[in-house]
Scaffold this motif. Structure first.
Motif, mmCIF file in Angstrom:
data_model
loop_
_atom_site.group_PDB
_atom_site.id
_atom_site.type_symbol
_atom_site.label_atom_id
_atom_site.label_comp_id
_atom_site.label_asym_id
_atom_site.label_seq_id
_atom_site.Cartn_x
_atom_site.Cartn_y
_atom_site.Cartn_z
ATOM 1 N N GLY A 15 40.108 43.388 44.196
ATOM 2 C CA GLY A 15 40.104 44.783 44.630
ATOM 3 C C GLY A 15 41.483 45.272 45.026
ATOM 4 N N ALA A 16 42.255 44.410 45.706
ATOM 5 C CA ALA A 16 43.623 44.780 46.085
ATOM 6 C C ALA A 16 44.482 44.991 44.843
ATOM 7 C CB ALA A 16 44.226 43.690 46.970
ATOM 8 N N ARG A 17 44.262 44.167 43.838
ATOM 9 C CA ARG A 17 45.020 44.314 42.590
ATOM 10 C C ARG A 17 44.638 45.599 41.857
ATOM 11 N NH1 ARG A 17 45.233 38.219 39.858
ATOM 12 N NH2 ARG A 17 46.458 37.240 41.518
ATOM 13 N N VAL A 18 43.356 45.967 41.925
ATOM 14 C CA VAL A 18 42.903 47.215 41.296
ATOM 15 C C VAL A 18 43.655 48.403 41.880
ATOM 16 C CG1 VAL A 18 40.961 48.819 41.171
ATOM 17 C CG2 VAL A 18 40.608 46.423 40.611
ATOM 18 N N LEU A 19 43.730 48.474 43.209
ATOM 19 C CA LEU A 19 44.420 49.594 43.854
ATOM 20 C C LEU A 19 45.923 49.549 43.604
ATOM 21 C CD1 LEU A 19 42.823 50.279 47.362
ATOM 22 C CD2 LEU A 19 42.589 51.552 45.239
ATOM 23 N N THR A 20 46.501 48.343 43.592
ATOM 24 C CA THR A 20 47.937 48.221 43.346
ATOM 25 C C THR A 20 48.289 48.744 41.957
ATOM 26 O OG1 THR A 20 48.029 46.255 44.770
ATOM 27 C CG2 THR A 20 49.884 46.620 43.285
ATOM 28 N N MET A 21 47.478 48.386 40.970
ATOM 29 C CA MET A 21 47.725 48.868 39.606
ATOM 30 C C MET A 21 47.578 50.370 39.502
ATOM 31 S SD MET A 21 46.516 46.106 36.732
ATOM 32 C CE MET A 21 45.262 47.204 36.229
ATOM 33 N N ALA B 118 48.776 53.342 29.315
ATOM 34 C CA ALA B 118 48.194 53.614 30.627
ATOM 35 C C ALA B 118 46.680 53.448 30.613
ATOM 36 C CB ALA B 118 48.574 55.021 31.087
ATOM 37 N N VAL B 119 46.020 53.871 29.544
ATOM 38 C CA VAL B 119 44.566 53.691 29.416
ATOM 39 C C VAL B 119 44.221 52.212 29.337
ATOM 40 C CG1 VAL B 119 42.634 53.989 27.817
ATOM 41 C CG2 VAL B 119 44.026 55.948 28.458
ATOM 42 N N GLN B 120 45.060 51.439 28.641
ATOM 43 C CA GLN B 120 44.840 49.993 28.585
ATOM 44 C C GLN B 120 44.850 49.399 29.995
ATOM 45 O OE1 GLN B 120 43.995 48.426 25.930
ATOM 46 N NE2 GLN B 120 44.934 46.427 25.681
ATOM 47 N N ALA B 121 45.762 49.880 30.832
ATOM 48 C CA ALA B 121 45.815 49.409 32.219
ATOM 49 C C ALA B 121 44.617 49.909 33.020
ATOM 50 C CB ALA B 121 47.120 49.867 32.871
ATOM 51 N N LYS B 122 44.221 51.155 32.793
ATOM 52 C CA LYS B 122 43.075 51.713 33.502
ATOM 53 C C LYS B 122 41.809 50.921 33.205
ATOM 54 C CE LYS B 122 42.463 56.129 34.129
ATOM 55 N NZ LYS B 122 42.073 56.178 35.566
ATOM 56 N N LEU B 123 41.656 50.475 31.954
ATOM 57 C CA LEU B 123 40.476 49.718 31.549
ATOM 58 C C LEU B 123 40.588 48.236 31.898
ATOM 59 C CD1 LEU B 123 39.874 51.346 28.037
ATOM 60 C CD2 LEU B 123 38.626 51.793 30.160
ATOM 61 N N GLU B 124 41.721 47.842 32.482
ATOM 62 C CA GLU B 124 41.953 46.453 32.913
ATOM 63 C C GLU B 124 41.821 45.472 31.763
ATOM 64 O OE1 GLU B 124 39.500 45.546 36.281
ATOM 65 O OE2 GLU B 124 40.037 47.395 37.328
ATOM 66 N N ARG B 125 42.416 45.852 30.629
ATOM 67 C CA ARG B 125 42.414 45.001 29.451
ATOM 68 C C ARG B 125 43.763 44.312 29.323
ATOM 69 N NH1 ARG B 125 38.964 46.865 25.229
ATOM 70 N NH2 ARG B 125 40.679 46.749 23.753
ATOM 71 N N THR B 126 43.785 43.170 28.641
ATOM 72 C CA THR B 126 45.026 42.434 28.426
ATOM 73 C C THR B 126 46.102 43.378 27.860
ATOM 74 O OG1 THR B 126 43.659 40.523 27.849
ATOM 75 C CG2 THR B 126 45.992 40.368 27.338
ATOM 76 N N PRO B 127 47.326 43.360 28.411
ATOM 77 C CA PRO B 127 47.883 42.427 29.390
ATOM 78 C C PRO B 127 47.689 42.841 30.852
ATOM 79 C CG PRO B 127 49.616 43.866 28.602
ATOM 80 C CD PRO B 127 48.365 44.291 27.887
ATOM 81 N N ILE C 292 44.705 41.706 35.267
ATOM 82 C CA ILE C 292 44.985 40.936 36.481
ATOM 83 C C ILE C 292 43.868 41.023 37.522
ATOM 84 C CG2 ILE C 292 46.726 40.467 38.260
ATOM 85 C CD1 ILE C 292 47.742 42.783 35.553
ATOM 86 N N PRO C 293 43.177 42.174 37.687
ATOM 87 C CA PRO C 293 42.151 42.266 38.741
ATOM 88 C C PRO C 293 40.963 41.330 38.563
ATOM 89 C CG PRO C 293 42.865 44.457 38.108
ATOM 90 C CD PRO C 293 43.445 43.515 37.112
ATOM 91 N N HIS C 294 40.725 40.848 37.333
ATOM 92 C CA HIS C 294 39.598 39.924 37.149
ATOM 93 C C HIS C 294 40.036 38.695 36.353
ATOM 94 C CE1 HIS C 294 39.238 41.558 33.047
ATOM 95 N NE2 HIS C 294 39.357 42.742 33.601
ATOM 96 N N ALA C 295 41.256 38.248 36.601
ATOM 97 C CA ALA C 295 41.809 37.097 35.882
ATOM 98 C C ALA C 295 40.987 35.846 36.181
ATOM 99 C CB ALA C 295 43.269 36.891 36.286
ATOM 100 N N THR D 203 36.923 41.298 41.005
ATOM 101 C CA THR D 203 35.988 42.269 41.561
ATOM 102 C C THR D 203 34.534 41.882 41.321
ATOM 103 O OG1 THR D 203 37.613 44.025 41.176
ATOM 104 C CG2 THR D 203 35.343 44.700 41.577
ATOM 105 N N PHE D 204 34.242 41.303 40.172
ATOM 106 C CA PHE D 204 32.854 41.048 39.769
ATOM 107 C C PHE D 204 32.383 39.623 40.067
ATOM 108 C CE2 PHE D 204 34.606 44.112 36.587
ATOM 109 C CZ PHE D 204 34.001 45.231 37.132
ATOM 110 N N THR D 205 33.116 38.895 40.912
ATOM 111 C CA THR D 205 32.756 37.501 41.192
ATOM 112 C C THR D 205 31.328 37.372 41.702
ATOM 113 O OG1 THR D 205 35.066 36.946 41.691
ATOM 114 C CG2 THR D 205 33.372 35.449 42.527
ATOM 115 N N GLU D 206 30.905 38.278 42.566
ATOM 116 C CA GLU D 206 29.577 38.183 43.175
ATOM 117 C C GLU D 206 28.517 39.015 42.463
ATOM 118 O OE1 GLU D 206 28.732 36.145 45.314
ATOM 119 O OE2 GLU D 206 30.457 35.558 46.520
ATOM 120 N N TYR D 207 28.917 39.726 41.428
ATOM 121 C CA TYR D 207 27.950 40.590 40.739
ATOM 122 C C TYR D 207 27.258 39.834 39.618
ATOM 123 C CZ TYR D 207 29.077 44.890 43.175
ATOM 124 O OH TYR D 207 29.208 45.859 44.135
ATOM 125 N N SER D 208 25.970 40.070 39.477
ATOM 126 C CA SER D 208 25.171 39.405 38.451
ATOM 127 C C SER D 208 24.014 40.319 38.052
ATOM 128 C CB SER D 208 24.624 38.074 38.981
ATOM 129 O OG SER D 208 23.811 38.301 40.125
#
Length: 323
Positions: A144-150, A201-210, A213-216, A224-229
């Motif tokens: 989550g911290a990485r999401v906001l930083t990006m 910028a859209v690639q970063a917004k969608l959190e796609r490679t490269p 980082i937020p869900h590496a 972010t999704f570690t606990e989601y199922s």
């Protein structure tokens, strides 16, 4: 009759049913292109050419156990996937998928709708942060911290890049911007630099490679999704798929001349142009590897932001020459 038309617009086309079907198709297209660029097959077995694989994955997740961590903020944890899906679906309704009457703006096309779409597309970032925080998991918190930083890196270049063509078109309404560049297609070349910035910028917004980082997975399990199922993870995955469609549709409308023609021709233009943008996103994903969070922000402010400002200056000067 008007109420029925509105209901069909919201639910069927280009509403929730269309967004679900087309976003899952775009996920298949993205996975297929990405796989072929890496000399793999991608989805092949579920449905013809593997077309139904994203839907099968979605249904499979719906059938899995839905676990809520004991220490989580349960109410927030449960409601955020629904809010995220609602936000991106609402943004999708504002895209000029078919002909709008430019002389009679409606509730899905109005002056300033480009600002509303950009605002709605920025909300999922906040939702992902809240989802991570409500999970009460250290890996989720880091994600989550990485999401906001990006967010502080890519959001400003994206806004500047998208608003540049709007300034040249002298309109803040997507349908009018698309119509302007349909009438003057040569001016699309003047926005090429902004288009490149916007795609990155859209690639970063969608959190796609490269920018994944937020869900590496190799660093923080799933971020972010570690606990989601189960159902909640399925809704988040669908949210990302629809966000990819809406973001691609936004770039197509602003930088590629919109979707001219009636309902059928406009729909075909929408499909072809959004798939072209998604192809570029898949190509960028295949050609790059994950970078660090500080490199994301540094790259955005050292390169993307200056290039976006340069595009804006070119647009302003060109507008002065044309007026």
């Amino acid at each position: 009759m008007a109420a029925l038309r509105t209901l069909l617009y919201l639910v069927v086309y280009p509403g929730l049913i269309f967004l679900f079907v087309y976003s899952t198709f775009c996920e298949w297209f993205d996975r297929k292109v990405y796989a072929r660029l890496q000399n793999r097959m991608g989805p092949t077995h579920t449905g013809r050419f593997g077309l139904l694989q994203p839907i099968a994955d979605f249904v499979k997740l719906l059938a899995k156990e839905d676990v809520v961590p004991e220490a989580a903020d349960k109410r927030l944890f449960k409601v955020l996937p629904i809010i995220g899906l609602a936000v991106v679906s609402t943004a999708g309704l504002l895209l000029p998928v078919w002909n709008f009457d430019l002389a009679a703006p409606g509730f899905t096309s109005f002056s300033g709708d480009i600002i509303v779409v950009l605002y709605l597309l920025s909300l999922p970032t906040l939702i992902l942060f809240l989802a991570a925080w409500s999970s009460a998991n250290p890996f989720s918190t880091i994600g989550g911290a990485r999401v906001l930083t990006m967010l502080f890196g890519y959001e400003v270049p994206l806004f500047l890049a998208v608003l540049g063509p709007a300034i040249l078109a002298d309109s803040w309404r997507l349908a009018e911007i698309a119509a302007f560049y349909q009438a003057k297609p040569l001016l699309l070349l003047t926005n090429l630099l902004g288009f490149i910035v916007a795609v990155i910028a859209v690639q970063a917004k969608l959190e796609r490679t490269p920018f994944d980082i937020p869900h590496a997975e190799t660093e923080i399990v799933g971020g972010t999704f570690t606990e989601y199922s189960g159902k909640k993870l399925a809704l988040f995955r669908l949210t990302f798929d629809i966000e990819m469609v809406v973001s691609s549709g936004l770039l197509a409308a602003v930088f590629l001349g919109g979707f001219p023609g009636g309902a059928v021709i406009g729909f075909l233009h929408f499909v072809v142009k959004t798939l072209f943008v998604i192809f570029l996103l898949s190509l960028l994903r295949a050609l790059t590897s994950r970078i660090r969070i500080d490199q994301v922000v540094s790259f955005a402010w050292k390169f993307l932001a200056p290039l976006a400002v340069l595009q804006l200056l070119v647009t302003i000067l060109l507008k002065g020459l044309l007026s």
